[in-house]
Design an enzyme around this catalytic site. Structure first.
Site, PDB file in Angstrom:
ATOM      1  N   LYS A  38       2.317  -3.347   7.408  1.00 34.26           N
ATOM      2  CA  LYS A  38       2.519  -3.568   5.965  1.00 34.26           C
ATOM      3  C   LYS A  38       3.975  -3.245   5.581  1.00 34.26           C
ATOM      4  O   LYS A  38       4.578  -3.945   4.767  1.00 34.26           O
ATOM      5  CB  LYS A  38       1.560  -2.700   5.132  1.00 34.26           C
ATOM      6  N   TYR A  82      -1.493  -0.238  11.194  1.00 34.41           N
ATOM      7  CA  TYR A  82      -1.730  -0.952   9.924  1.00 34.41           C
ATOM      8  C   TYR A  82      -0.551  -0.749   8.968  1.00 34.41           C
ATOM      9  O   TYR A  82       0.050  -1.721   8.471  1.00 34.41           O
ATOM     10  CB  TYR A  82      -3.032  -0.472   9.264  1.00 34.41           C
ATOM     11  N   THR A  93       0.823  -1.208   0.000  1.00 36.32           N
ATOM     12  CA  THR A  93       0.000   0.000   0.000  1.00 36.32           C
ATOM     13  C   THR A  93       0.860   1.263   0.000  1.00 36.32           C
ATOM     14  O   THR A  93       1.985   1.253   0.530  1.00 36.32           O
ATOM     15  CB  THR A  93      -0.890   0.005   1.259  1.00 36.32           C
ATOM     16  N   ASP A  94       0.313   2.357  -0.537  1.00 33.48           N
ATOM     17  CA  ASP A  94       1.037   3.640  -0.495  1.00 33.48           C
ATOM     18  C   ASP A  94       1.180   4.155   0.943  1.00 33.48           C
ATOM     19  O   ASP A  94       1.999   5.028   1.207  1.00 33.48           O
ATOM     20  CB  ASP A  94       0.349   4.685  -1.384  1.00 33.48           C
ATOM     21  N   GLU A  95       0.385   3.600   1.888  1.00 33.34           N
ATOM     22  CA  GLU A  95       0.439   4.110   3.266  1.00 33.34           C
ATOM     23  C   GLU A  95       1.789   3.849   3.925  1.00 33.34           C
ATOM     24  O   GLU A  95       2.111   4.474   4.927  1.00 33.34           O
ATOM     25  CB  GLU A  95      -0.693   3.513   4.111  1.00 33.34           C
TER      26      GLU A  95
HETATM   27  P1  NAD Z   1     -10.044  -6.933   2.838  1.00 31.76           P
HETATM   28  O1  NAD Z   1      -9.982  -6.623   4.299  1.00 31.76           O
HETATM   29  O2  NAD Z   1     -11.300  -6.634   2.090  1.00 31.76           O
HETATM   30  O3  NAD Z   1      -9.725  -8.479   2.601  1.00 31.76           O
HETATM   31  C1  NAD Z   1      -8.703  -9.146   3.282  1.00 31.76           C
HETATM   32  C2  NAD Z   1      -8.886 -10.640   3.051  1.00 31.76           C
HETATM   33  O4  NAD Z   1      -7.809 -11.334   3.692  1.00 31.76           O
HETATM   34  C3  NAD Z   1     -10.195 -11.198   3.660  1.00 31.76           C
HETATM   35  O5  NAD Z   1     -10.826 -12.067   2.753  1.00 31.76           O
HETATM   36  C4  NAD Z   1      -9.715 -11.972   4.892  1.00 31.76           C
HETATM   37  O6  NAD Z   1     -10.542 -13.054   5.239  1.00 31.76           O
HETATM   38  C5  NAD Z   1      -8.331 -12.423   4.432  1.00 31.76           C
HETATM   39  N1  NAD Z   1      -7.437 -12.671   5.572  1.00 31.76           N
HETATM   40  C6  NAD Z   1      -7.184 -11.839   6.604  1.00 31.76           C
HETATM   41  N2  NAD Z   1      -6.345 -12.430   7.482  1.00 31.76           N
HETATM   42  C7  NAD Z   1      -6.035 -13.655   6.963  1.00 31.76           C
HETATM   43  C8  NAD Z   1      -5.217 -14.718   7.396  1.00 31.76           C
HETATM   44  N3  NAD Z   1      -4.552 -14.651   8.554  1.00 31.76           N
HETATM   45  N4  NAD Z   1      -5.126 -15.816   6.620  1.00 31.76           N
HETATM   46  C9  NAD Z   1      -5.819 -15.907   5.464  1.00 31.76           C
HETATM   47  N5  NAD Z   1      -6.637 -14.938   5.013  1.00 31.76           N
HETATM   48  C10 NAD Z   1      -6.736 -13.816   5.746  1.00 31.76           C
HETATM   49  O7  NAD Z   1      -8.797  -6.185   2.206  1.00 31.76           O
HETATM   50  P2  NAD Z   1      -8.639  -5.468   0.786  1.00 31.76           P
HETATM   51  O8  NAD Z   1      -9.080  -4.071   0.903  1.00 31.76           O
HETATM   52  O9  NAD Z   1      -9.196  -6.352  -0.258  1.00 31.76           O
HETATM   53  O10 NAD Z   1      -7.038  -5.440   0.678  1.00 31.76           O
HETATM   54  C11 NAD Z   1      -6.327  -6.532   0.118  1.00 31.76           C
HETATM   55  C12 NAD Z   1      -4.847  -6.226   0.129  1.00 31.76           C
HETATM   56  O11 NAD Z   1      -4.590  -5.048  -0.623  1.00 31.76           O
HETATM   57  C13 NAD Z   1      -4.275  -5.952   1.519  1.00 31.76           C
HETATM   58  O12 NAD Z   1      -3.003  -6.527   1.592  1.00 31.76           O
HETATM   59  C14 NAD Z   1      -4.192  -4.430   1.608  1.00 31.76           C
HETATM   60  O13 NAD Z   1      -3.155  -4.030   2.483  1.00 31.76           O
HETATM   61  C15 NAD Z   1      -3.876  -4.099   0.159  1.00 31.76           C
HETATM   62  N6  NAD Z   1      -4.301  -2.766  -0.293  1.00 31.76           N
HETATM   63  C16 NAD Z   1      -5.592  -2.352  -0.104  1.00 31.76           C
HETATM   64  C17 NAD Z   1      -5.987  -1.114  -0.595  1.00 31.76           C
HETATM   65  C18 NAD Z   1      -7.419  -0.608  -0.427  1.00 31.76           C
HETATM   66  O14 NAD Z   1      -7.693   0.519  -0.767  1.00 31.76           O
HETATM   67  N7  NAD Z   1      -8.350  -1.427   0.068  1.00 31.76           N
HETATM   68  C19 NAD Z   1      -5.067  -0.299  -1.262  1.00 31.76           C
HETATM   69  C20 NAD Z   1      -3.746  -0.759  -1.418  1.00 31.76           C
HETATM   70  C21 NAD Z   1      -3.386  -1.999  -0.949  1.00 31.76           C
HETATM   71  O1  DAU Z   2      -4.045   4.143   0.584  1.00 30.93           O
HETATM   72  C1  DAU Z   2      -4.299   2.768   0.547  1.00 30.93           C
HETATM   73  C2  DAU Z   2      -5.070   2.375   1.787  1.00 30.93           C
HETATM   74  O2  DAU Z   2      -6.381   2.908   1.626  1.00 30.93           O
HETATM   75  C3  DAU Z   2      -5.126   0.868   2.007  1.00 30.93           C
HETATM   76  O3  DAU Z   2      -3.840   0.396   2.275  1.00 30.93           O
HETATM   77  C4  DAU Z   2      -6.045   0.529   3.186  1.00 30.93           C
HETATM   78  O4  DAU Z   2      -6.187  -0.887   3.291  1.00 30.93           O
HETATM   79  C5  DAU Z   2      -7.408   1.140   2.935  1.00 30.93           C
HETATM   80  O5  DAU Z   2      -8.227   0.923   4.070  1.00 30.93           O
HETATM   81  C6  DAU Z   2      -7.276   2.644   2.670  1.00 30.93           C
HETATM   82  O6  DAU Z   2      -6.866   3.355   3.877  1.00 30.93           O
HETATM   83  P1  DAU Z   2      -7.530   4.751   4.328  1.00 30.93           P
HETATM   84  O7  DAU Z   2      -7.370   4.884   5.769  1.00 30.93           O
HETATM   85  O8  DAU Z   2      -7.047   5.857   3.467  1.00 30.93           O
HETATM   86  O9  DAU Z   2      -9.067   4.429   3.901  1.00 30.93           O
HETATM   87  P2  DAU Z   2     -10.445   4.728   4.640  1.00 30.93           P
HETATM   88  O10 DAU Z   2     -11.524   4.381   3.667  1.00 30.93           O
HETATM   89  O11 DAU Z   2     -10.501   4.106   5.986  1.00 30.93           O
HETATM   90  O12 DAU Z   2     -10.411   6.300   4.827  1.00 30.93           O
HETATM   91  C7  DAU Z   2     -10.301   7.166   3.698  1.00 30.93           C
HETATM   92  C8  DAU Z   2     -10.270   8.597   4.235  1.00 30.93           C
HETATM   93  O13 DAU Z   2     -11.560   8.894   4.791  1.00 30.93           O
HETATM   94  C9  DAU Z   2      -9.288   8.802   5.372  1.00 30.93           C
HETATM   95  O14 DAU Z   2      -8.747  10.109   5.288  1.00 30.93           O
HETATM   96  C10 DAU Z   2     -10.137   8.683   6.633  1.00 30.93           C
HETATM   97  C11 DAU Z   2     -11.478   9.233   6.177  1.00 30.93           C
HETATM   98  N1  DAU Z   2     -12.657   8.650   6.848  1.00 30.93           N
HETATM   99  C12 DAU Z   2     -12.757   7.282   6.858  1.00 30.93           C
HETATM  100  C13 DAU Z   2     -13.811   6.677   7.482  1.00 30.93           C
HETATM  101  C14 DAU Z   2     -13.938   5.165   7.523  1.00 30.93           C
HETATM  102  C15 DAU Z   2     -13.618   9.456   7.420  1.00 30.93           C
HETATM  103  O15 DAU Z   2     -13.529  10.693   7.389  1.00 30.93           O
HETATM  104  N2  DAU Z   2     -14.671   8.844   8.042  1.00 30.93           N
HETATM  105  C16 DAU Z   2     -14.798   7.499   8.119  1.00 30.93           C
HETATM  106  O16 DAU Z   2     -15.784   7.024   8.725  1.00 30.93           O
END
Ligand code: NAD
Ligand code: DAU
Length: 336
Positions: free
Chosen positions: A153, A149, A124-126
């Site tokens: 990562k 988190y 992730t970019d985070e």
């Molecule tokens: P998500 O939370 O929707 O899904 C995570 C999945 O992993 C779930 O199906 C869960 O059951 C499984 N999991 C969790 N712990 C596990 C374990 N111990 N063993 C096996 N399976 C397990 O997450 P997502 O948003 O789909 O993110 C997927 C990946 O992409 C993550 O690695 C996250 O860091 C990365 N990512 C997410 C975003 C975003 O915006 N959501 C952006 C950049 C990178």
């Molecule tokens: O940048 C990539 C990341 O994006 C991934 O690695 C993470 O898995 C994914 O959860 C996401 O992280 P963020 O923290 O940026 O996403 P989130 O949707 O939780 O929040 C987006 C923005 O909105 C952040 O600035 C927090 C704000 N927010 C979020 C929630 C849930 C609110 O203001 N209110 C809320 O209730």
């Protein structure tokens, strides 16, 4: 025929990725390894469940024996499984260290033993921390994670780097910005706000709402991960982003407008501790070296996503019952 172990394939991005791979490449078999945490949902895979090239294995990446067993015959690993929500990592970082760090280490050992052709770490970019008003994250930006988190990562990314450097594991790391699209668990901003607004409930904006995120459609991210798997150079990192920066409050007002709801549904709540102010990605390396580019315009992607949540009210209702209510009340207090 490639036999790809996809971890976390029942989650948001993983399920979109499994569907993409199965529908675009007839020469690929997917072993989908997921322990089904609160975020894992077999309903996300309903339309590919009967595909003979898809095998779902319920297993935990922190269990060495389960991982070894799933790895038999596997040629490649694409690692999505993680605890993924920043707010939950602030409530309790334990599961994040276990799954994201220890789980990755166990998977890396098993991938090494299996002599896989390619290992893709979906990061992730985070991990880069937070930007000021200008500038972009590049692959050279130092890692400065700010939340439990992102720290977990970043720890995983460093292990991947070390396994490549020390053991020659052919590993590639991807770092993407904020995804949106179908099947996203309604704890993240877009699906939380859309599903609340569809139910005429308020939307909790943290702090002043001026934090900036760079939004990318999940299919663009999935195409990027696929390109990194096929074309990525071992040892390299590739950033993906949507070139779509927006302050949270602007996005919130756009969602209200698209859904025809009043601004009075905005509820400003206490800020997230340690809240990163701005993320923005320079994805020119992926464009140059992988032939990838983000394709889904935000206005179309967002409209389609809203339509998806409207059409899948039962999927949302199922999630929002039970344990979700407890999480919601702990995070936001009682609904306004
Ligand atoms: P998500 O939370 O929707 O899904 C995570 C999945 O992993 C779930 O199906 C869960 O059951 C499984 N999991 C969790 N712990 C596990 C374990 N111990 N063993 C096996 N399976 C397990 O997450 P997502 O948003 O789909 O993110 C997927 C990946 O992409 C993550 O690695 C996250 O860091 C990365 N990512 C997410 C975003 C975003 O915006 N959501 C952006 C950049 C990178
Ligand atoms: O940048 C990539 C990341 O994006 C991934 O690695 C993470 O898995 C994914 O959860 C996401 O992280 P963020 O923290 O940026 O996403 P989130 O949707 O939780 O929040 C987006 C923005 O909105 C952040 O600035 C927090 C704000 N927010 C979020 C929630 C849930 C609110 O203001 N209110 C809320 O209730």
């Amino acid at each position: 025929m490639a036999r790809v172990l996809v971890t976390g394939g029942a989650g948001f991005i993983g399920s979109n990725f499994v569907r993409l791979l199965l529908t675009t490449d007839p020469a690929v078999e997917v072993v989908n390894f997921d322990c089904l945490t609160y975020a894992g949902n077999l309903a996300n895979l309903a339309d590919v469940a009967d595909n003979p090239r898809h095998a779902f294995v319920r297993g935990d990446i922190t269990d060495r024996e389960q991982v070894r067993a799933a790895m038999r015959g596997v040629t490649d690993v694409i690692h999505f499984a993680a605890e993924s929500h920043v707010d939950r990592s602030i409530q309790d970082s334990g599961p994040f260290v276990r799954t994201n760090v220890t789980g990755t280490q166990i998977l890396l050992d098993a991938a090494r033993e299996a002599k896989v052709s390619k290992y893709v770490q979906v990061s992730t970019d985070e991990v880069y921390g937070s930007l000021g008003a200008t500038g972009l994250f590049t692959e050279e930006t130092p890692l400065q994670p700010n939340s439990p988190y992102s720290a977990s990562k970043a720890g995983a990314d460093l292990l991947v780097r070390a396994y490549h450097h020390t053991f020659g594991l052919p590993a590639v790391t991807t770092r993407c910005s904020n995804n949106y699209g179908p099947y996203q668990f309604p704890e993240k901003l877009i699906p939380l706000f859309v599903s609340n607004l569809l139910a005429d409930e308020s939307v909790p904006v943290y702090g002043d709402g001026m934090q900036i995120r760079d939004w990318i459609h999940v299919l663009d991210h999935c195409r990027g991960v696929e390109a990194a798997w096929r074309e990525g150079m071992p040892g390299e990192v590739y950033n993906f982003g949507g070139r779509c920066e927006m302050p949270n409050i602007e996005l919130t007002k756009l969602l209200l407008k698209l859904l025809g709801k009043p601004d009075s549904l905005i509820r400003y709540v206490k800020d997230r501790p340690g809240h990163d102010r701005r993320y923005a990605i320079d994805c020119s390396k992926a464009e140059r070296d992988l032939g990838w580019t983000p394709r889904v315009p935000f206005d179309r992607g967002l409209a389609e996503t809203i339509d998806w949540y409207r059409a899948n009210a039962a999927w949302v209702a199922e999630i929002k019952s039970g344990a979700y209510r407890e999480y919601y009340e702990k995070q936001y207090g009682k609904l306004a």
